[in-house]
Design an enzyme around this catalytic site. Sequence first.
Site, PDB file in Angstrom:
ATOM      1  N   HIS A  20     -33.440   3.673  46.447  1.00 10.94           N
ATOM      2  CA  HIS A  20     -33.505   4.454  45.214  1.00 10.94           C
ATOM      3  C   HIS A  20     -32.122   4.983  44.833  1.00 10.94           C
ATOM      4  CE1 HIS A  20     -35.104   8.214  43.011  1.00 10.94           C
ATOM      5  NE2 HIS A  20     -35.055   7.205  42.169  1.00 10.94           N
ATOM      6  N   ASP A  28     -20.000 -10.089  33.145  1.00  3.12           N
ATOM      7  CA  ASP A  28     -19.538 -11.322  32.527  1.00  3.12           C
ATOM      8  C   ASP A  28     -18.480 -11.969  33.420  1.00  3.12           C
ATOM      9  OD1 ASP A  28     -17.081  -9.950  32.020  1.00  3.12           O
ATOM     10  OD2 ASP A  28     -17.748  -9.357  30.017  1.00  3.12           O
ATOM     11  N   HIS A 102     -14.873   1.816  29.035  1.00  3.43           N
ATOM     12  CA  HIS A 102     -14.762   0.593  29.842  1.00  3.43           C
ATOM     13  C   HIS A 102     -13.924   0.844  31.102  1.00  3.43           C
ATOM     14  CE1 HIS A 102     -15.087  -3.609  30.690  1.00  3.43           C
ATOM     15  NE2 HIS A 102     -13.781  -3.812  30.611  1.00  3.43           N
ATOM     16  N   TYR A 124     -17.803  -7.210  26.817  1.00  2.14           N
ATOM     17  CA  TYR A 124     -18.565  -6.058  27.332  1.00  2.14           C
ATOM     18  C   TYR A 124     -19.988  -6.417  27.762  1.00  2.14           C
ATOM     19  CZ  TYR A 124     -14.517  -3.751  25.428  1.00  2.14           C
ATOM     20  OH  TYR A 124     -13.224  -3.396  25.155  1.00  2.14           O
ATOM     21  N   ALA A 125     -20.179  -7.622  28.240  1.00  3.01           N
ATOM     22  CA  ALA A 125     -21.486  -8.052  28.754  1.00  3.01           C
ATOM     23  C   ALA A 125     -21.579  -7.644  30.221  1.00  3.01           C
ATOM     24  CB  ALA A 125     -21.663  -9.553  28.573  1.00  3.01           C
ATOM     25  N   ASN A 126     -21.670  -6.340  30.429  1.00  2.00           N
ATOM     26  CA  ASN A 126     -21.677  -5.766  31.776  1.00  2.00           C
ATOM     27  C   ASN A 126     -22.647  -4.599  31.816  1.00  2.00           C
ATOM     28  OD1 ASN A 126     -19.190  -7.311  32.546  1.00  2.00           O
ATOM     29  ND2 ASN A 126     -18.256  -5.947  31.047  1.00  2.00           N
TER      30      ASN A 126
END
Length: 135
Positions: A20, A28, A102, A124-126
């Site tokens: 948890h 990316d 970022h 920004y595909a994170n």
Amino acid sequence: MKRTRLLNSELSYEISRIGHTASITLCDAGLPIPSGVKRIDLAIEEGYPTFLRTLDAILSELKVEEIVIASEIHDHNQMLFEQMMKLFEAHRMAPKITEVSHVEFKQRTQASEAIVRTGECTPYANVILKSGVVF
């Protein structure tokens, strides 16, 4: 052979072992991965596998209570953000959303149990996925 959707043994193992609030980062192809953090590199070629397809597979096994994203996604990749949120909805999850710069996002990845690199080549595909509980 496994009967569940996620077949990558390394990724499935990491999901099964985290507790948890522990986190896994999905990224990316361009996100710097800090030394000392386990790297699960799924990237085969530009665009494959995609960020969203990989996230969908991960969500089939991981309960997520919070996500961390770079706030810049809204200016540079809003469509991906919207599609990501639809995936959470499809998996009946409504995680808390924490937005950071970022620069701070990259710092936070150091606390991840693992970082999963996709072939995604859009900005920004994170996302940092913080584990929830299923009860």
